[in-house]
Design a protein around this motif. Structure first.
Motif, PDB file in Angstrom:
ATOM      1  N   ALA A 423      -4.954  23.830  14.393  1.00  0.00           N
ATOM      2  CA  ALA A 423      -5.518  25.138  14.063  1.00  0.00           C
ATOM      3  C   ALA A 423      -7.017  25.176  14.337  1.00  0.00           C
ATOM      4  O   ALA A 423      -7.538  26.151  14.884  1.00  0.00           O
ATOM      5  N   MET A 424      -7.740  24.115  13.951  1.00  0.00           N
ATOM      6  CA  MET A 424      -9.189  24.073  14.189  1.00  0.00           C
ATOM      7  C   MET A 424      -9.498  24.106  15.691  1.00  0.00           C
ATOM      8  O   MET A 424     -10.406  24.809  16.141  1.00  0.00           O
ATOM      9  N   LEU A 425      -8.752  23.353  16.460  1.00  0.00           N
ATOM     10  CA  LEU A 425      -8.982  23.342  17.904  1.00  0.00           C
ATOM     11  C   LEU A 425      -8.623  24.692  18.522  1.00  0.00           C
ATOM     12  O   LEU A 425      -9.311  25.180  19.435  1.00  0.00           O
ATOM     13  N   ALA A 426      -7.550  25.317  18.018  1.00  0.00           N
ATOM     14  CA  ALA A 426      -7.153  26.626  18.535  1.00  0.00           C
ATOM     15  C   ALA A 426      -8.227  27.674  18.243  1.00  0.00           C
ATOM     16  O   ALA A 426      -8.572  28.493  19.102  1.00  0.00           O
ATOM     17  N   LEU A 427      -8.778  27.647  17.035  1.00  0.00           N
ATOM     18  CA  LEU A 427      -9.825  28.611  16.679  1.00  0.00           C
ATOM     19  C   LEU A 427     -11.093  28.375  17.489  1.00  0.00           C
ATOM     20  O   LEU A 427     -11.778  29.321  17.888  1.00  0.00           O
TER      21      LEU A 427
END
Length: 544
Positions: A423-427
Motif C-alpha cells: 500500500a505504501m509503495l502504491a501510494l
C-alpha cells in the motif's frame, strides 16, 4: 460549448483581451467569446442576440462540433496505446527476469517475514531459472533499455518537426516490436547479446515522448490540454498494469520466452491502426470535421510551421526549462526504482511467488494511471475557474513530489506487514503521477512550437535514473537482500523526490517564452489564460 472569437482589425493588442461568459436562456450552455475595445458592450449584445436566436454572428463563430467521436479523440486513443506499448516493451523484462535467473534466497529477510528458519526458503520459493546471473548482471540487463532510450530524446523531437509524428512514432513502435521478438534468442546468446537487444528496443522507443508533445502542440485546445495529454500519458501506466500480471502468468504457464513473443506482437498490431487513423495535424487530416479543425486551430497558441528553426542558445539559457529537467529527473528516480526493481523486492524481501508478484507489482501502476487522468481533469478545472495556470501546476507539483517521498520512506518501516508495504509503495507511485499535470506538460506552454524538442531535452536527463537506479539497487543489495538495504534505497529516493519538487516550485513558469514566439504572427493568449498568467490573479479577466 460555443466559442465566439471577434476578429475585427480595430481591436486592441492581445494583452487587452477580456473573457466574457454568457448563459443562454436555455441554461444548458456557457458561451465563451473574446472581445475588447470601445465597442465591447455592443459586440457583447450582438453575440448574446445571435446565440439566443441561433443566428450566425457577424463577428465570426467557431463551434465545438457535437459529434460522438472527434479526430482529436481518436488521436487520444492512438497515443494512449502508443504509450502502453512503450511501457509494455520496457517492463516485460522486469517480471520475466525473475523466472529467467536462479533465485538468490536471503535467509535474513525470509526468516523475519516468512517464518523460515535454518536457511530454509519459504513455501512456494523456487530456484528454477535458466541463467546464473548475479544482481549486478541483472542490473546491467535491466538498465540496457535506458542506455538506448536516452540517446534519441532530443533527436526524436527534432525528427518530429521534420517528418511529422505519424511517420516517426509509427516506425519506432514497429521496430520496437520486432526487436522484442528477438529477445529470447539474444538472452540465450549471453548477457551482452541481451543487453544489445534491450539497447535497441530503448533506442527506438525514446522517440515516442518528444513526438507526442510535438503533435499535441498542433492538436490540443488550451482548456483540453491537461486532460488530453494526461489521458494519453496514462497509457504508460495502463501498459505497465497489463504487462506485469500478464508477464507473470505467461512466464509461469508457458515459460519466460513467451513473455517477449506476446508483448512483441502488440505494437505491430497497433501500427496498423496508427497508419489508418492518425495524421500530423488538423490541416492534414482528410476526414476531420471542418468545424472541429477550425475550433482546434483557434485554440492553440501558435501557427503551424513545418520546420521552425530552433534557437538552441536561448533554449539552453531557459531557467524554467532547467527546473523541469531537475524535477523530471528527480521524479523519475523514484518511479524507475519501483518500475524496474519492485518485482525483485516483492520476491526477495516479501516472498511473493511469480503469479502474485506480477499482480501486486501492477497495483501501484494502476493507482498511478487513475491519479494521472484524474489530476489532468482537476488541473484543467481549477485553472479555468479558480486559479492561474501557474498556481494549478504548482499545486500538482507539490502533491506529485512530497507525498511520494513520505510514502517511500514509510514502505521500509512497516515491518513484515505485506499489505501495508504494498500500500505504501502504491501510494508513493500514485501521487508521483500528479507530476504529469504538475510540470511534465509545461514544455508545450513554454514553447508551443518546440514542445517536442523541449520534452526530448528533459526526458533525456529524466531517464538517466532508468539505468542508474538498477545499478544503485544492485550495488546496495548484491548478496545483501535485506530490509535494511532496501530502507537505504527508499531513503535515497525520498530525498531526491523532495529536492526536485522544491526546485520546480521555485522556478516553474507557464507563459510562452519570448524566444519561442512566432516572429511572423504569434497568436495571443487564449481566453482566460492571459499573458500575465504567472500571477495569482487575472486582472484582465472579467467573469459575468
Amino acid at each position: 460549448m460555443v466559442v465566439l472569437r471577434l476578429t475585427q482589425q480595430t481591436f486592441k493588442p492581445v494583452n487587452d483581451y477580456h473573457r466574457l461568459n454568457l448563459m443562454p436562456k436555455s441554461g444548458k450552455e456557457v458561451v465563451h467569446f473574446v472581445t475588447t475595445g470601445p465597442q465591447e458592450n455592443r459586440h457583447r449584445k450582438d453575440c448574446e442576440s445571435c446565440i439566443q436566436t441561433g443566428k450566425s454572428c457577424k463577428m465570426g463563430c467557431i463551434k465545438q462540433t457535437q459529434g460522438c467521436v472527434h479526430a482529436r479523440h481518436i488521436l487520444v486513443v492512438a497515443w494512449f496505446w502508443a504509450f502502453a506499448n512503450v511501457y509494455i516493451l520496457r517492463t516485460n523484462l522486469s517480471v520475466a527476469i525473475v523466472s529467467m535467473v536462479k533465485s538468490n534466497f536471503s535467509a535474513s529477510a525470509a526468516s523475519e517475514c516468512n517464518g523460515a528458519q535454518n536457511n530454509t526458503p519459504p513455501v512456494g520459493w523456487s530456484e528454477d531459472g535458466e541463467f546464473d546471473w548475479d544482481e549486478w548482471a541483472q542490473g546491467q540487463v535491466l538498465s540496457g533499455y535506458f542506455y538506448g532510450y536516452v540517446c534519441t530524446q532530443i533527436f526524436g523531437g527534432w525528427l518530429e518537426t521534420r517528418l511529422g509524428g505519424k511517420i516517426v512514432c509509427g516506425t519506432s513502435q514497429l521496430l520496437g516490436g520486432l526487436f522484442t521478438l528477438l529477445t529470447p534468442v539474444a538472452a540465450r546468446g549471453g548477457v551482452y547479446a541481451l543487453l544489445a537487444v534491450r539497447i535497441l528496443v530503448g533506442f527506438v522507443a525514446g522517440i515516442t515522448y518528444p513526438t507526442h508533445h510535438g503533435m499535441w502542440g498542433k492538436w490540443a485546445p488550451i482548456y483540453e490540454r491537461s486532460r488530453l495529454m494526461s489521458i494519453t500519458m496514462a497509457g504508460a501506466n495502463f501498459g505497465t498494469v497489463i504487462v506485469l500480471p500478464l508477464s507473470g502468468y505467461l512466464a509461469d504457464t508457458y515459460g519466460w520466452d513467451s513473455v517477449f513473443y506476446v508483448t512483441g506482437c502488440i505494437p505491430i498490431l497497433w501500427f496498423v491502426f496508427w497508419v489508418i487513423f492518425v495524421y500530423d495535424s488538423p490541416s492534414s487530416h482528410p476526414r476531420i470535421d471542418p468545424e472541429e479543425a477550425k475550433y482546434i486551430e483557434s485554440h492553440i497558441e501558435t501557427r503551424e510551421v513545418k520546420s521552425p528553426p530552433v534557437p538552441w542558445l536561448k533554449v539552453a539559457r531557459c531557467v524554467p526549462l532547467w527546473a523541469i529537467v531537475i524535477g523530471h529527473t528527480c521524479s523519475n528516480w523514484g518511479f524507475y526504482t519501483m518500475l524496474t526493481n519492485l518485482p525483485t523486492y516483492l520476491k526477495q524481501i516479501l516472498g511473493f511467488d511469480i503469479k502474485a508478484n506480477g499482480f501486486l507489482s501492477a497495483l501501484p501502476h494502476l493507482a498511478l494511471m487513475l491519479f494521472v487522468m484524474t489530476g489532468g481533469f482537476v488541473t484543467d478545472y481549477i485553472r479555468k475557474h479558480w486559479v492561474s495556470t501557474l498556481t494549478a501546476r504548482r499545486i500538482m507539483t507539490f502533491l506529485g513530489q512530497i507525498p511520494p517521498a513520505i510514502f517511500f520512506v514509510l514502505a521500509g518501516y512497516v515491518g513484515c506487514d505485506r499489505a501495508a508495504g504494498v500500500a505504501m509503495l502504491a501510494l508513493s507511485v500514485a501521487f508521483g503521477g500528479l507530476a504529469v499535470p504538475g510540470f511534465k506538460l509545461s514544455h508545450v506552454e513554454l514553447a508551443p512550437r518546440f514542445g517536442g524538442i523541449l520534452y526530448g531535452i528533459t526526458n533525456t536527463f529524466g531517464n538517466i535514473p532508468g539505468f542508474v537506479t538498477p545499478l544503485v539497487v544492485g550495488a546496495l543489495t548484491n548478496n545483501n537482500q535485506t530490509r535494511e538495504a532496501w530502507q537505504t534505497v527508499f531513503w535515497i529516493g525520498a530525498g531526491i523526490y523532495v529536492f526536485g519538487g522544491l526546485v520546480v516550485l521555485v522556478f516553474l513558469r507557464t507563459d510562452v517564452q519570448e524566444w519561442a514566439k512566432d516572429p511572423e504572427g504569434e497568436k495571443g493568449p487564449e481566453p482566460g489564460d492571459l499573458a500575465s498568467d504567472n500571477t495569482s490573479t487575472r486582472s484582465s479577466t472579467t467573469r459575468l
